[in-house]
Design a protein around this motif. Structure first.
Motif, PDB file in Angstrom:
ATOM      1  N   PRO A  27       0.828  -1.209   0.000  1.00 33.40           N
ATOM      2  CA  PRO A  27       0.000   0.000   0.000  1.00 33.40           C
ATOM      3  C   PRO A  27       0.859   1.256   0.000  1.00 33.40           C
ATOM      4  CG  PRO A  27      -0.772  -1.581   1.645  1.00 33.40           C
ATOM      5  CD  PRO A  27       0.563  -2.068   1.160  1.00 33.40           C
ATOM      6  N   ALA A  28       0.516   2.177  -0.871  1.00 32.13           N
ATOM      7  CA  ALA A  28       1.259   3.439  -0.925  1.00 32.13           C
ATOM      8  C   ALA A  28       0.840   4.322   0.250  1.00 32.13           C
ATOM      9  CB  ALA A  28       0.995   4.150  -2.248  1.00 32.13           C
ATOM     10  N   GLY A  29       1.720   5.205   0.625  1.00 30.47           N
ATOM     11  CA  GLY A  29       1.408   6.095   1.730  1.00 30.47           C
ATOM     12  C   GLY A  29       0.331   7.093   1.337  1.00 30.47           C
ATOM     13  N   GLY A  30      -0.400   7.579   2.340  1.00 24.29           N
ATOM     14  CA  GLY A  30      -1.432   8.566   2.064  1.00 24.29           C
ATOM     15  C   GLY A  30      -2.771   7.933   1.727  1.00 24.29           C
ATOM     16  N   ARG A  31      -3.808   8.719   1.836  1.00 21.23           N
ATOM     17  CA  ARG A  31      -5.168   8.248   1.572  1.00 21.23           C
ATOM     18  C   ARG A  31      -5.454   8.304   0.075  1.00 21.23           C
ATOM     19  NH1 ARG A  31     -10.453  10.706   1.921  1.00 21.23           N
ATOM     20  NH2 ARG A  31     -12.011   9.131   2.534  1.00 21.23           N
ATOM     21  N   ARG A  32      -6.047   7.251  -0.441  1.00 27.36           N
ATOM     22  CA  ARG A  32      -6.375   7.200  -1.870  1.00 27.36           C
ATOM     23  C   ARG A  32      -7.663   7.982  -2.135  1.00 27.36           C
ATOM     24  NH1 ARG A  32      -4.143   2.823  -5.229  1.00 27.36           N
ATOM     25  NH2 ARG A  32      -2.286   2.114  -4.141  1.00 27.36           N
ATOM     26  N   ARG A  33      -7.641   8.766  -3.194  1.00 26.01           N
ATOM     27  CA  ARG A  33      -8.815   9.555  -3.538  1.00 26.01           C
ATOM     28  C   ARG A  33      -9.873   8.725  -4.241  1.00 26.01           C
ATOM     29  NH1 ARG A  33      -6.245  14.423  -6.827  1.00 26.01           N
ATOM     30  NH2 ARG A  33      -5.032  12.657  -7.612  1.00 26.01           N
ATOM     31  N   THR A  34      -9.455   7.649  -4.889  1.00 27.77           N
ATOM     32  CA  THR A  34     -10.401   6.787  -5.597  1.00 27.77           C
ATOM     33  C   THR A  34     -10.140   5.340  -5.189  1.00 27.77           C
ATOM     34  OG1 THR A  34      -8.887   6.596  -7.472  1.00 27.77           O
ATOM     35  CG2 THR A  34     -10.586   8.308  -7.590  1.00 27.77           C
ATOM     36  N   PRO A  35     -11.180   4.498  -5.250  1.00 28.68           N
ATOM     37  CA  PRO A  35     -10.978   3.090  -4.884  1.00 28.68           C
ATOM     38  C   PRO A  35     -10.182   2.357  -5.950  1.00 28.68           C
ATOM     39  CG  PRO A  35     -13.197   3.421  -5.741  1.00 28.68           C
ATOM     40  CD  PRO A  35     -12.570   4.781  -5.627  1.00 28.68           C
ATOM     41  N   GLY A  36      -9.534   1.279  -5.528  1.00 26.32           N
ATOM     42  CA  GLY A  36      -8.853   0.429  -6.484  1.00 26.32           C
ATOM     43  C   GLY A  36      -7.436   0.859  -6.787  1.00 26.32           C
ATOM     44  N   LEU A  37      -6.906   0.271  -7.859  1.00 24.70           N
ATOM     45  CA  LEU A  37      -5.541   0.582  -8.277  1.00 24.70           C
ATOM     46  C   LEU A  37      -5.478   1.929  -8.984  1.00 24.70           C
ATOM     47  CD1 LEU A  37      -4.421  -2.860  -9.793  1.00 24.70           C
ATOM     48  CD2 LEU A  37      -3.950  -1.968  -7.495  1.00 24.70           C
ATOM     49  N   ARG A  38      -4.316   2.517  -8.939  1.00 28.05           N
ATOM     50  CA  ARG A  38      -4.071   3.745  -9.707  1.00 28.05           C
ATOM     51  C   ARG A  38      -3.659   3.374 -11.121  1.00 28.05           C
ATOM     52  NH1 ARG A  38      -0.700   6.147  -4.641  1.00 28.05           N
ATOM     53  NH2 ARG A  38      -2.430   7.202  -3.569  1.00 28.05           N
ATOM     54  N   ARG A  39      -3.820   4.303 -12.025  1.00 30.41           N
ATOM     55  CA  ARG A  39      -3.444   4.048 -13.421  1.00 30.41           C
ATOM     56  C   ARG A  39      -1.973   3.679 -13.541  1.00 30.41           C
ATOM     57  NH1 ARG A  39      -6.568   9.184 -16.211  1.00 30.41           N
ATOM     58  NH2 ARG A  39      -8.596   8.145 -16.595  1.00 30.41           N
ATOM     59  N   GLU A  40      -1.135   4.400 -12.816  1.00 39.12           N
ATOM     60  CA  GLU A  40       0.295   4.130 -12.933  1.00 39.12           C
ATOM     61  C   GLU A  40       0.647   2.734 -12.411  1.00 39.12           C
ATOM     62  OE1 GLU A  40      -0.237   7.074  -9.418  1.00 39.12           O
ATOM     63  OE2 GLU A  40      -1.062   6.761 -11.436  1.00 39.12           O
ATOM     64  N   GLU A  41      -0.136   2.243 -11.464  1.00 34.43           N
ATOM     65  CA  GLU A  41       0.115   0.893 -10.946  1.00 34.43           C
ATOM     66  C   GLU A  41      -0.251  -0.167 -11.976  1.00 34.43           C
ATOM     67  OE1 GLU A  41      -0.567   1.721  -6.162  1.00 34.43           O
ATOM     68  OE2 GLU A  41      -2.284   1.278  -7.453  1.00 34.43           O
ATOM     69  N   VAL A  42      -1.374   0.032 -12.654  1.00 33.14           N
ATOM     70  CA  VAL A  42      -1.755  -0.902 -13.723  1.00 33.14           C
ATOM     71  C   VAL A  42      -0.721  -0.855 -14.840  1.00 33.14           C
ATOM     72  CG1 VAL A  42      -3.496  -1.454 -15.469  1.00 33.14           C
ATOM     73  CG2 VAL A  42      -4.208  -0.709 -13.187  1.00 33.14           C
ATOM     74  N   ALA A  43      -0.268   0.333 -15.182  1.00 32.05           N
ATOM     75  CA  ALA A  43       0.737   0.475 -16.236  1.00 32.05           C
ATOM     76  C   ALA A  43       2.022  -0.243 -15.859  1.00 32.05           C
ATOM     77  CB  ALA A  43       1.005   1.950 -16.499  1.00 32.05           C
ATOM     78  N   GLU A  44       2.452  -0.078 -14.625  1.00 27.92           N
ATOM     79  CA  GLU A  44       3.683  -0.738 -14.172  1.00 27.92           C
ATOM     80  C   GLU A  44       3.541  -2.255 -14.218  1.00 27.92           C
ATOM     81  OE1 GLU A  44       6.431  -1.145 -10.108  1.00 27.92           O
ATOM     82  OE2 GLU A  44       4.818   0.348 -10.224  1.00 27.92           O
ATOM     83  N   LEU A  45       2.405  -2.774 -13.758  1.00 25.96           N
ATOM     84  CA  LEU A  45       2.184  -4.218 -13.747  1.00 25.96           C
ATOM     85  C   LEU A  45       2.098  -4.793 -15.165  1.00 25.96           C
ATOM     86  CD1 LEU A  45      -0.502  -4.373 -10.915  1.00 25.96           C
ATOM     87  CD2 LEU A  45       1.800  -5.362 -10.804  1.00 25.96           C
ATOM     88  N   SER A  46       1.653  -3.961 -16.101  1.00 24.40           N
ATOM     89  CA  SER A  46       1.463  -4.422 -17.474  1.00 24.40           C
ATOM     90  C   SER A  46       2.687  -4.201 -18.356  1.00 24.40           C
ATOM     91  CB  SER A  46       0.264  -3.700 -18.107  1.00 24.40           C
ATOM     92  OG  SER A  46      -0.879  -3.838 -17.310  1.00 24.40           O
ATOM     93  N   GLY A  47       3.649  -3.416 -17.878  1.00 26.59           N
ATOM     94  CA  GLY A  47       4.834  -3.154 -18.676  1.00 26.59           C
ATOM     95  C   GLY A  47       4.634  -2.113 -19.757  1.00 26.59           C
ATOM     96  N   VAL A  48       3.689  -1.175 -19.527  1.00 26.40           N
ATOM     97  CA  VAL A  48       3.468  -0.099 -20.499  1.00 26.40           C
ATOM     98  C   VAL A  48       3.662   1.234 -19.777  1.00 26.40           C
ATOM     99  CG1 VAL A  48       1.867  -1.474 -21.865  1.00 26.40           C
ATOM    100  CG2 VAL A  48       0.970   0.002 -20.059  1.00 26.40           C
TER     101      VAL A  48
END
Length: 271
Positions: A27-48
């Protein structure tokens, strides 16, 4: 045509249902403004890149390859149904379904049994028999009499003398089935079961050996067939080819008696 807005909405919905812990992220530090994964996290996991993935979610006109879409499916932990839907939204071929025929045979047996008095059988992608009903045995032949590796529609059509003798128009029927078989082989040219079957049929059947190089490719075109039955006389049967939605790689072929008299005579064979 690819609906980019629908593709983006689907990706956002799948991203929102996951937490970092679901995909092995701390979990990243700080409160998430939206539920779920962040776009950058999906991008990192996908290699794009994060920018590219953001554009994809925004519905911009960018091209996504099969490899990238499949990487997104893995990153978003999509099940097979969602994976196929993602491919469809991206305008890509849907992954082929592989049904374990033995696992679903009991259910399919109940299906063909309830089709009586119409002869019915279910085949897998290699045209191997999966299940068949009593009318099929009485009117056409009994696949159970064949060895397991020869319990196949093509093998029966081209090598079973009694099966052939009962068919009034064997040549046209054999070429029609061969056309469908050739199409299936073309979709999986390296499939070992297809390779073995074709070699065996070339060796066993002069007609198959002659016709195979001609590429008699044919789409489904069911029609009535006539069968000269030794006990019931000439029967007219209307062919229907159906694919169960839940098992799209399997094929149900139902042969409905064409007239009330045909139905009565088939029923007589079942007593």
């Amino acid at each position: 045509m690819v609906d980019r807005s629908e593709l983006g909405a689907f990706l956002r919905a799948q991203r929102a249902r996951l937490q970092p812990s679901d995909v092995g992220l701390l979990p990243a530090g700080g409160r998430r403004r939206t539920p779920g994964l962040r776009r950058e996290e999906v991008a990192e996991l996908s290699g794009v890149s994060s920018t590219w993935y953001t554009w994809l979610e925004q519905g911009r006109p960018i091209v996504a390859s099969v490899q990238v879409i499949d990487a997104l499916a893995r990153a978003l932990r999509l099940d097979p149904d969602r994976h196929r839907h993602l491919r469809t939204l991206a305008g890509l071929p849907v992954p082929q379904v592989e049904t374990a025929a033995a696992d679903v045979a009991p259910r399919l047996q109940r299906l063909v049994d309830n089709a009586s008095p119409s002869p019915a059988a279910v085949y897998d992608r290699h045209f191997d028999f999966v299940v068949w009903n009593k009318p099929y045995v009485r009117v056409r032949h009994d696949p159970a009499t064949l060895p397991d590796d020869r319990r196949n529609l093509m093998w029966t059509m081209f090598t079973d003398a009694e099966y052939r003798a009962r068919m009034v128009r064997w040549t046209s029927a054999a070429q029609a089935v061969l056309g469908q078989f050739r199409t299936s082989v073309g979709q999986r040219p390296d499939d070992p079961r297809f390779t073995e079957l074709v070699a065996a049929l070339i060796d066993a059947s002069p007609e198959f050996r002659t016709w195979w190089p001609n590429y008699l490719v044919r789409d489904v075109n069911p029609e009535a067939v006539e069968v000269d039955h030794p006990a019931a006389g000439r029967l007219s049967l209307e062919l229907y080819q159906l694919r169960p939605v839940e098992f799209p790689d399997l094929l149900l072929v139902l042969q409905a008696p064409a007239t009330p008299d045909d139905r009565r005579r088939v029923q007589g064979l079942l007593r």
